[in-house]
Design a protein around this motif. Sequence first.
Motif, PDB file in Angstrom:
ATOM      1  N   ASN A   1      73.796 -15.522  40.585  1.00 21.06           N
ATOM      2  CA  ASN A   1      73.442 -15.076  41.922  1.00 21.06           C
ATOM      3  C   ASN A   1      74.182 -16.026  42.849  1.00 21.06           C
ATOM      4  O   ASN A   1      73.755 -17.159  43.058  1.00 21.06           O
ATOM      5  CB  ASN A   1      71.933 -15.149  42.143  1.00 21.06           C
ATOM      6  N   LEU A   2      75.311 -15.583  43.366  1.00 18.13           N
ATOM      7  CA  LEU A   2      76.159 -16.419  44.208  1.00 18.13           C
ATOM      8  C   LEU A   2      75.717 -16.195  45.655  1.00 18.13           C
ATOM      9  O   LEU A   2      75.920 -15.114  46.213  1.00 18.13           O
ATOM     10  CB  LEU A   2      77.623 -16.079  43.983  1.00 18.13           C
ATOM     11  N   ILE A   3      75.101 -17.208  46.242  1.00 16.93           N
ATOM     12  CA  ILE A   3      74.399 -17.064  47.510  1.00 16.93           C
ATOM     13  C   ILE A   3      75.253 -17.448  48.708  1.00 16.93           C
ATOM     14  O   ILE A   3      75.390 -16.680  49.659  1.00 16.93           O
ATOM     15  CB  ILE A   3      73.092 -17.883  47.469  1.00 16.93           C
ATOM     16  N   LYS A   4      75.829 -18.634  48.673  1.00 18.35           N
ATOM     17  CA  LYS A   4      76.591 -19.105  49.832  1.00 18.35           C
ATOM     18  C   LYS A   4      77.619 -20.151  49.378  1.00 18.35           C
ATOM     19  O   LYS A   4      77.366 -20.913  48.453  1.00 18.35           O
ATOM     20  CB  LYS A   4      75.628 -19.720  50.841  1.00 18.35           C
ATOM     21  N   TYR A   5      78.761 -20.189  50.055  1.00 18.03           N
ATOM     22  CA  TYR A   5      79.847 -21.133  49.799  1.00 18.03           C
ATOM     23  C   TYR A   5      80.427 -20.991  48.391  1.00 18.03           C
ATOM     24  O   TYR A   5      80.761 -21.967  47.728  1.00 18.03           O
ATOM     25  CB  TYR A   5      79.407 -22.575  50.053  1.00 18.03           C
TER      26      TYR A   5
ATOM     27  N   LYS B   1      79.938 -13.289  46.961  1.00 23.09           N
ATOM     28  CA  LYS B   1      78.476 -13.305  47.059  1.00 23.09           C
ATOM     29  C   LYS B   1      77.920 -12.160  46.235  1.00 23.09           C
ATOM     30  O   LYS B   1      78.573 -11.135  46.054  1.00 23.09           O
ATOM     31  CB  LYS B   1      78.026 -13.113  48.514  1.00 23.09           C
ATOM     32  N   GLY B   2      76.711 -12.347  45.737  1.00 27.84           N
ATOM     33  CA  GLY B   2      76.026 -11.265  45.028  1.00 27.84           C
ATOM     34  C   GLY B   2      75.692 -11.621  43.598  1.00 27.84           C
ATOM     35  O   GLY B   2      75.840 -12.771  43.168  1.00 27.84           O
ATOM     36  N   LEU B   3      75.223 -10.609  42.865  1.00 26.56           N
ATOM     37  CA  LEU B   3      74.835 -10.771  41.465  1.00 26.56           C
ATOM     38  C   LEU B   3      75.979 -10.359  40.556  1.00 26.56           C
ATOM     39  O   LEU B   3      76.557  -9.277  40.722  1.00 26.56           O
ATOM     40  CB  LEU B   3      73.601  -9.921  41.154  1.00 26.56           C
ATOM     41  N   TYR B   4      76.271 -11.224  39.580  1.00 29.37           N
ATOM     42  CA  TYR B   4      77.387 -10.996  38.666  1.00 29.37           C
ATOM     43  C   TYR B   4      76.995 -11.412  37.258  1.00 29.37           C
ATOM     44  O   TYR B   4      76.049 -12.173  37.050  1.00 29.37           O
ATOM     45  CB  TYR B   4      78.610 -11.821  39.089  1.00 29.37           C
ATOM     46  N   ILE B   5      77.779 -10.924  36.295  1.00 27.33           N
ATOM     47  CA  ILE B   5      77.594 -11.320  34.903  1.00 27.33           C
ATOM     48  C   ILE B   5      78.952 -11.742  34.338  1.00 27.33           C
ATOM     49  O   ILE B   5      79.996 -11.209  34.723  1.00 27.33           O
ATOM     50  CB  ILE B   5      76.983 -10.174  34.060  1.00 27.33           C
TER      51      ILE B   5
ATOM     52  N   ILE C   1      76.889  -6.735  39.219  1.00 27.90           N
ATOM     53  CA  ILE C   1      75.751  -5.981  38.688  1.00 27.90           C
ATOM     54  C   ILE C   1      74.764  -5.733  39.820  1.00 27.90           C
ATOM     55  O   ILE C   1      74.788  -6.414  40.848  1.00 27.90           O
ATOM     56  CB  ILE C   1      75.072  -6.727  37.511  1.00 27.90           C
ATOM     57  N   ASP C   2      73.882  -4.779  39.614  1.00 29.84           N
ATOM     58  CA  ASP C   2      72.856  -4.509  40.616  1.00 29.84           C
ATOM     59  C   ASP C   2      71.455  -4.728  40.060  1.00 29.84           C
ATOM     60  O   ASP C   2      70.473  -4.305  40.640  1.00 29.84           O
ATOM     61  CB  ASP C   2      73.006  -3.095  41.176  1.00 29.84           C
TER      62      ASP C   2
END
Length: 171
Positions: free
Chosen positions: A55-59, A63-67, A146-147
């Motif tokens: 879960n890449l939030i900031k900086y 950004k977002g959810l990845y695998i 991913i979602d």
Amino acid sequence: MWYRFLCTLLSFGMLACHSINNQNESVDFEISTSPCFGECPILDAKLHDNSIYFNLIKYNNVKGLYIYKLKKNEREAIKNLITQIAIDSLKDRSTTFIPDVQYMNSILSYKKKKKEILFIKSQAPISYQKFVNYILKFKDSSLVKIDTTINFMTRKKVPILEMGIPPMPNN
């Protein structure tokens, strides 16, 4: 030898066989990072079943959810790194009060042992930091968006707060 033969016979539909050594040696790891007075990458990561969820939030670059699906050599590298960590001797907290550094909260489960560790990079044991760095480096690899909703238990100790630049000292 007999084990492989038995697994071959049973794998035709009755049972899935795994190496006896690997059943108790799976590694589950989760980590969340705090903000700092700057642009420290804020993220959550979870290693589970040969994949790392981010879960890449900031900086971060994105950004977002990845695998990220680990390759065989990467799984072996993780196993090698984890065996160098003395889990029982890890402190629950490896921090000092320094207001402008990034904190990391992690949970490590390996060989039926589970440990939650709150730390600052420079305060963690070297073997643990090498393991953490190896896991986190994949955030800049070939990720797949991913979602799926993923619950990160480690986020509770390092909330996402906006941190402004500290004021200049009065002299």
